[in-house]
Design a protein around this motif. Structure first.
Motif, PDB file in Angstrom:
ATOM      1  N   ASP A 121       0.815  -1.221   0.000  1.00 14.12           N
ATOM      2  CA  ASP A 121       0.000   0.000   0.000  1.00 14.12           C
ATOM      3  C   ASP A 121       0.850   1.273   0.000  1.00 14.12           C
ATOM      4  O   ASP A 121       0.552   2.234   0.720  1.00 14.12           O
TER       5      ASP A 121
ATOM      6  N   ASP B  74       0.051   5.209  -5.159  1.00 11.86           N
ATOM      7  CA  ASP B  74      -1.324   5.489  -5.574  1.00 11.86           C
ATOM      8  C   ASP B  74      -1.640   4.929  -6.955  1.00 11.86           C
ATOM      9  O   ASP B  74      -2.804   4.737  -7.304  1.00 11.86           O
TER      10      ASP B  74
ATOM     11  N   ARG C 193      -2.307   1.342  -3.036  1.00 13.57           N
ATOM     12  CA  ARG C 193      -3.223   1.608  -1.931  1.00 13.57           C
ATOM     13  C   ARG C 193      -4.674   1.372  -2.354  1.00 13.57           C
ATOM     14  O   ARG C 193      -5.013   1.510  -3.537  1.00 13.57           O
ATOM     15  N   PRO C 194      -5.551   1.059  -1.399  1.00 11.29           N
ATOM     16  CA  PRO C 194      -6.982   0.979  -1.703  1.00 11.29           C
ATOM     17  C   PRO C 194      -7.470   2.275  -2.347  1.00 11.29           C
ATOM     18  O   PRO C 194      -7.127   3.374  -1.908  1.00 11.29           O
ATOM     19  N   GLY C 195      -8.236   2.125  -3.422  1.00  5.20           N
ATOM     20  CA  GLY C 195      -8.685   3.277  -4.192  1.00  5.20           C
ATOM     21  C   GLY C 195      -7.734   3.678  -5.300  1.00  5.20           C
ATOM     22  O   GLY C 195      -8.050   4.562  -6.105  1.00  5.20           O
TER      23      GLY C 195
ATOM     24  N   GLU D  72      -8.631  -1.014 -10.890  1.00  2.00           N
ATOM     25  CA  GLU D  72      -8.483  -0.295  -9.634  1.00  2.00           C
ATOM     26  C   GLU D  72      -8.503  -1.247  -8.453  1.00  2.00           C
ATOM     27  O   GLU D  72      -9.065  -2.344  -8.522  1.00  2.00           O
TER      28      GLU D  72
ATOM     29  N   ALA E 272     -11.627   0.523  -2.781  1.00  2.00           N
ATOM     30  CA  ALA E 272     -11.376   1.290  -1.565  1.00  2.00           C
ATOM     31  C   ALA E 272     -11.877   0.524  -0.344  1.00  2.00           C
ATOM     32  O   ALA E 272     -12.830  -0.252  -0.441  1.00  2.00           O
TER      33      ALA E 272
END
Length: 281
Positions: free
Chosen positions: A154, A157, A183-185, A278, A281
């Motif tokens: 994570d 981005d 990372r999440p998102g 993606e 999130a």
């Protein structure tokens, strides 16, 4: 593993592919020209460009060490159709920390830094990375493999991986590594050689010496296998793009010798696939 660069067989294969694709609805004159050319090549009445070279398969480390010297100077229809698609996706993203995985000579590293990202380039080839540092001096570079990225979980981005997954025998490990470090998102953009091209043409050769060619093996990865790898890594697909052959033939190559047949063989076929995915999130 070594073999011979068989130009006549390749020429006949391209002529045959052009016939296969256009036999049902092609112009009669065009079809007869293909038949006439093939007959001349088979009977040695028409001489093909001299192959005159052995071909060796190299692993990625050795292959790209050699290829790095000329990689940026060679026109590539693959890159020409891939970059506009990848860059259009990047243009729609907010800036952040970005990874260029298997960065090669840094063409996407430069694109990421120009868009304001704090960029990390990772590649297993010090020779390719030396070129990347010249192209993107503001980026950070780390030696590492796509299957074991030298980044924390994570930690970025955005991750970009361009025309490199084809060298992996299987996709799951490489895709899982990209998912691990984003990372999440965050987003992941992966481009690859289209399976049509690899199934029909196989390997991309480069000059190794005065009378020798080499290649780093391309593995065929079907879209279904990509979808399976994305699913296993918990990723969500936002888009899949398949840019088509743009008509460019490698200058001085055997396909230019039979340009009409080569363009007819590849016309309308996707040569690259670009995935936009993606991390939920």
């Amino acid at each position: 593993m070594s073999g011979e660069f068989r130009v006549r067989e390749m020429v006949l294969g391209i002529e045959g592919l052009a016939l296969l694709r256009h036999a049902g609805d092609g112009d009669e004159t065009f079809l007869q020209e293909r038949m006439t050319e093939m007959r001349r090549f088979v009977l040695d009445e028409e001489k093909v460009p001299d192959g005159g070279a052995t071909v060796s398969e190299l692993d990625a480390a050795e292959g790209y060490a050699i290829w790095s010297a000329v990689y940026d100077s060679l026109p590539s229809s693959y890159i020409e159709v891939e970059e506009p698609v990848v860059h259009s996706i990047l243009d729609g993203l907010e800036t952040g920390v970005a990874l260029d995985a298997a960065c090669g000579t840094g063409r996407q590293t430069r694109a990421l830094t120009e868009r304001g990202h704090r960029t990390i380039g990772v590649d297993q080839s010090p020779q390719m990375m030396a070129k990347a540092r010249e192209h993107a001096p503001d980026a950070e570079f780390r030696v590492g493999r796509l299957e074991r990225l030298p980044l924390d979980d994570d930690s970025v981005d955005l991750a970009v991986c361009s025309l490199a997954m084809t060298h992996l025998p299987e996709l799951a490990t490489g895709v899982a590594e990209l998912a691990r470090v984003v990372r999440p998102g965050g987003r992941i953009v992966v481009s690859d050689m289209h399976p049509f091209v690899i199934a029909l043409q196989g390997q991309c050769h480069f000059v190794r010496g005065a009378d020798e060619l080499a290649f780093v093996r391309n593995h065929l990865h079907l879209p279904s296998r990509y979808l399976d790898a994305f699913g296993r890594a918990g990723l969500r697909v936002r888009g899949c793009h398949e840019p088509l052959f743009n008509g460019r033939l490698a200058p001085g190559g055997y396909e230019e010798f039979i340009a009409d047949a080569a363009r007819a063989a590849w016309d309308g076929l996707p040569i690259v696939v670009v995935w936009d995915v993606e991390v939920p999130a």
